[in-house]
Structures are given as C-alpha cells and as structure tokens.
Motif scaffolding. Structure first.
Motif, mmCIF file in Angstrom:
data_model
loop_
_atom_site.group_PDB
_atom_site.id
_atom_site.type_symbol
_atom_site.label_atom_id
_atom_site.label_comp_id
_atom_site.label_asym_id
_atom_site.label_seq_id
_atom_site.Cartn_x
_atom_site.Cartn_y
_atom_site.Cartn_z
ATOM 1 N N THR A 1 8.791 -3.072 -1.639
ATOM 2 C CA THR A 1 9.854 -2.573 -0.771
ATOM 3 C C THR A 1 10.230 -3.662 0.217
ATOM 4 O O THR A 1 9.350 -4.335 0.780
ATOM 5 C CB THR A 1 9.427 -1.301 -0.010
ATOM 6 O OG1 THR A 1 10.413 -0.998 0.972
ATOM 7 C CG2 THR A 1 8.083 -1.479 0.656
ATOM 8 N N PRO A 2 11.517 -3.892 0.443
ATOM 9 C CA PRO A 2 11.940 -4.935 1.383
ATOM 10 C C PRO A 2 11.744 -4.544 2.846
ATOM 11 O O PRO A 2 11.801 -5.390 3.729
ATOM 12 C CB PRO A 2 13.438 -5.097 1.067
ATOM 13 C CG PRO A 2 13.851 -3.756 0.540
ATOM 14 C CD PRO A 2 12.663 -3.247 -0.223
ATOM 15 N N ASP A 3 11.491 -3.258 3.090
ATOM 16 C CA ASP A 3 11.328 -2.770 4.452
ATOM 17 C C ASP A 3 9.846 -2.829 4.841
ATOM 18 O O ASP A 3 9.024 -2.081 4.306
ATOM 19 C CB ASP A 3 11.847 -1.332 4.562
ATOM 20 C CG ASP A 3 11.923 -0.850 6.004
ATOM 21 O OD1 ASP A 3 11.011 -1.169 6.784
ATOM 22 O OD2 ASP A 3 12.892 -0.150 6.337
ATOM 23 N N LYS A 4 9.510 -3.710 5.765
ATOM 24 C CA LYS A 4 8.122 -3.910 6.174
ATOM 25 C C LYS A 4 7.517 -2.637 6.752
ATOM 26 O O LYS A 4 6.343 -2.326 6.516
ATOM 27 C CB LYS A 4 8.055 -5.041 7.201
ATOM 28 C CG LYS A 4 6.648 -5.401 7.641
ATOM 29 C CD LYS A 4 6.687 -6.568 8.611
ATOM 30 C CE LYS A 4 5.287 -6.924 9.075
ATOM 31 N NZ LYS A 4 5.303 -8.069 10.041
ATOM 32 N N ASN A 5 8.302 -1.886 7.502
ATOM 33 C CA ASN A 5 7.796 -0.656 8.110
ATOM 34 C C ASN A 5 7.418 0.376 7.050
ATOM 35 O O ASN A 5 6.382 1.046 7.144
ATOM 36 C CB ASN A 5 8.829 -0.074 9.067
ATOM 37 C CG ASN A 5 9.037 -0.941 10.287
ATOM 38 O OD1 ASN A 5 8.103 -1.582 10.774
ATOM 39 N ND2 ASN A 5 10.260 -0.977 10.794
ATOM 40 N N ILE A 6 8.266 0.515 6.021
ATOM 41 C CA ILE A 6 7.962 1.441 4.927
ATOM 42 C C ILE A 6 6.706 0.992 4.199
ATOM 43 O O ILE A 6 5.844 1.800 3.832
ATOM 44 C CB ILE A 6 9.154 1.554 3.954
ATOM 45 C CG1 ILE A 6 10.321 2.279 4.631
ATOM 46 C CG2 ILE A 6 8.748 2.283 2.669
ATOM 47 C CD1 ILE A 6 11.556 2.402 3.769
ATOM 48 N N ASN A 7 6.584 -0.317 3.994
ATOM 49 C CA ASN A 7 5.406 -0.857 3.308
ATOM 50 C C ASN A 7 4.134 -0.496 4.069
ATOM 51 O O ASN A 7 3.129 -0.092 3.469
ATOM 52 C CB ASN A 7 5.544 -2.372 3.185
ATOM 53 C CG ASN A 7 4.632 -2.956 2.134
ATOM 54 O OD1 ASN A 7 4.788 -2.693 0.955
ATOM 55 N ND2 ASN A 7 3.672 -3.746 2.560
ATOM 56 N N GLU A 8 4.167 -0.625 5.396
ATOM 57 C CA GLU A 8 3.001 -0.309 6.222
ATOM 58 C C GLU A 8 2.654 1.171 6.124
ATOM 59 O O GLU A 8 1.473 1.548 6.066
ATOM 60 C CB GLU A 8 3.262 -0.690 7.676
ATOM 61 C CG GLU A 8 3.297 -2.178 7.927
ATOM 62 C CD GLU A 8 3.463 -2.503 9.394
ATOM 63 O OE1 GLU A 8 3.435 -1.573 10.222
ATOM 64 O OE2 GLU A 8 3.613 -3.690 9.724
ATOM 65 N N VAL A 9 3.676 2.029 6.111
ATOM 66 C CA VAL A 9 3.434 3.468 6.025
ATOM 67 C C VAL A 9 2.793 3.818 4.683
ATOM 68 O O VAL A 9 1.833 4.604 4.618
ATOM 69 C CB VAL A 9 4.750 4.254 6.209
ATOM 70 C CG1 VAL A 9 4.534 5.735 5.900
ATOM 71 C CG2 VAL A 9 5.267 4.097 7.632
ATOM 72 N N ILE A 10 3.291 3.227 3.600
ATOM 73 C CA ILE A 10 2.732 3.497 2.273
ATOM 74 C C ILE A 10 1.272 3.053 2.211
ATOM 75 O O ILE A 10 0.410 3.781 1.701
ATOM 76 C CB ILE A 10 3.562 2.799 1.175
ATOM 77 C CG1 ILE A 10 4.956 3.422 1.082
ATOM 78 C CG2 ILE A 10 2.850 2.902 -0.186
ATOM 79 C CD1 ILE A 10 5.879 2.711 0.120
ATOM 80 N N ILE A 11 0.984 1.874 2.745
ATOM 81 C CA ILE A 11 -0.395 1.385 2.754
ATOM 82 C C ILE A 11 -1.294 2.330 3.540
ATOM 83 O O ILE A 11 -2.405 2.666 3.103
ATOM 84 C CB ILE A 11 -0.454 -0.039 3.346
ATOM 85 C CG1 ILE A 11 0.167 -1.043 2.375
ATOM 86 C CG2 ILE A 11 -1.901 -0.438 3.652
ATOM 87 C CD1 ILE A 11 0.284 -2.450 2.924
ATOM 88 N N ALA A 12 -0.815 2.793 4.683
ATOM 89 C CA ALA A 12 -1.609 3.721 5.496
ATOM 90 C C ALA A 12 -1.876 5.022 4.755
ATOM 91 O O ALA A 12 -2.996 5.562 4.786
ATOM 92 C CB ALA A 12 -0.893 3.997 6.813
ATOM 93 N N LEU A 13 -0.872 5.537 4.060
ATOM 94 C CA LEU A 13 -1.035 6.778 3.297
ATOM 95 C C LEU A 13 -2.036 6.591 2.160
ATOM 96 O O LEU A 13 -2.894 7.450 1.916
ATOM 97 C CB LEU A 13 0.321 7.230 2.746
ATOM 98 C CG LEU A 13 1.338 7.740 3.776
ATOM 99 C CD1 LEU A 13 2.689 7.951 3.112
ATOM 100 C CD2 LEU A 13 0.854 9.022 4.432
#
Length: 281
Positions: free
Chosen positions: A11-23
C-alpha cells in the motif's frame, strides 16, 4: 517439518500500512519484513486462525493480500539468496556464517534465522541494537523476552553481561537461539520456552522486542522482575503507539529515557525508579 505462512501486501499509504501491521500483530503474526513498498508478515501455519485475514481484508478491500506457505528448506534457500549483513554504526554487525567477518565494528554477530525472526533487518531489531550501545551491560543480569533468533541476548553477552535469560514461546525460536549461541561462542545465555515471565526472575536490563499487545499484557511482570534503576528497552511498537504506551510506562513507575524511531516503528529505553512516576522528554 514446521511451516510458516507468509502474507504479502502493498500500500502506498504509510499510515494504512502501519494499521495493517498492528492488526496482524494483534492476530499473532510474529515477524514483518518491509522492503520498499511491499510488506511481508509471518506466522506459524499452526497458529494462523481462519479469520485472521478476513477481518483485515474487510477493513481494507483495496489492498491485495497474497498468502504463501513456506517450509524450512524454502525459507533457508530464500534467506541465503538475499541476506546482506546489517551494520549498526560501528557498534554491531549481524551477518550470516557464509559472510566474511566484519572487523569495522565492536561486535560481529553470526545469525542464521531458520524461520525465527530477528536478523537486524527489521527496524524494531536495529532500533534495539542502537539503544543497547549506550547501556552498561558489564557484569549485569539480562532478560531477553521474546528472543527470536537470540540476536539481542548474544549481543548482551558480547557487551559484558554475565547472566542472560532468553525466553520465547516458540519451539523453533528456542532451537534456533541455541544454534546461534554456539555459532557465537557464547556461554552465559540460558534459553527457556515460556509464554510469560517467571515472577522469580530478576534482571538489571530487560530487552522486550515483541508487539504492543504482548508488551501491555506483560508490563506488570516486566516491571516486577526489573531491579530498581534497571533499564528496559521496549520495541515492536508503531509510531502511532507512542503516546498511549508512554502513558502506560508512567503509571508503571517507569521513567522514559529515550525514544528512537525508524520506518514507522519506535523503540523506547526506560528506567525503573521505585516510587517515581516521571516521564522525561
């Protein structure tokens, strides 16, 4: 033969990437490899729950998740074909046994992951190594909680620690840590399989590179086994976890000494000072 499941997503969105990793970390995924725009998450196939990805897919329908099963042989072949040494300033290097020794650093570590996580490539491990450089390990007792490959425990011995307890809840990590201990000629590390910290443990320095949920669940135990004025390094935390986790440290009588960040992850060095509830800048 033990197998792991690898989930790839981009995903190009760093914030979305962080949320997915956290989940995914909350679902039990044990390792993450971020290369460019692509992220890979790993979990033991036995631990993978049927609905682990479904809930994440529903939240992010625009993200494509690719699932692969990796066996021991395939993992080692893949790793050896792409593994490059990791060098953290002039303090430490993490390399494979087939690499030439690295003489430009104080501590040259040999690590073969073999399905365990912790080679220094991921930001969380390199952040802990960076913070370890300024910690006095000489003649200290160390607890490495969630040891993975044993890389942090091994570095602690190289830095002068005289008694290191390394624990992990994964059989593969335990076996791998023991192999890496031998490869690095270490003799002061005791490895145990455990889900939680034994309340009888006492340590001058605690290394806890896991994830937010596990750290929150075990924070009381970590503080209990930490000696007064003892140092604790926490990692496996996202930048977005920072304020929440610092508040938890404050209520746990821990003084935050230093926070470092890299690629959306943070590591925190804290000190247990009995009776104080102060967080430093």
């Amino acid at each position: 033969m033990q197998t792991f499941t690898e989930i790839q997503f981009s995903t190009p969105d760093k914030n979305i990437n962080e949320v997915i990793i956290a989940l995914l970390a909350g679902e039990g995924f044990e390792g993450f490899d971020e290369t460019g725009k692509e992220t890979k998450a790993y979990i033991s196939s036995e631990k993978l729950k049927g609905n682990s990805l479904d809930s994440v897919r529903e939240l992010f329908p625009e993200v494509i998740f690719t699932e692969n099963t990796i066996e021991e042989k395939n993992w080692n072949e893949q790793w050896e074909s792409s593994f490059e040494p990791v060098i953290v300033s002039d303090f430490a290097a993490v390399r494979a046994g087939f690499h030439e020794p690295i003489s430009s650093v104080k501590h040259d570590l040999i690590i073969t992951p073999k399905m365990s996580f912790g080679t220094g490539h991921h930001a969380t491990t390199s952040l802990v190594i960076t913070l370890m450089e300024e910690v006095d390990f000489k003649n200290k007792t160390v607890l490495d909680f969630g040891t993975g490959t044993g890389v942090l425990a091994i570095l602690a011995e190289k830095c002068g620690a005289t008694n290191i307890i390394a624990i992990d809840n994964d059989d593969w990590s335990i076996a791998n840590t023991r192999e890496n201990i031998v490869a690095n000629n270490c003799i002061k590390i005791n490895v145990f399989k455990a889900e939680k910290i034994d309340p009888e443990y006492r340590a001058d320095v605690i290394l806890a590179n896991i994830n937010l949920n596990v750290l929150k669940q075990n924070l009381k135990a970590i503080v209990t086994c930490c000696g007064v004025n003892g140092m604790i390094i926490f990692s496996g935390l996202l930048v977005s976890d920072r304020e929440n986790f610092l508040e938890l440290l404050k209520t746990a009588h821990l003084k935050t000494i230093q926070v470092k960040d890299k690629n959306g992850w943070i590591a925190i060095k804290a000190q247990y000072i009995e009776g104080e509830r102060v967080v430093a800048d």
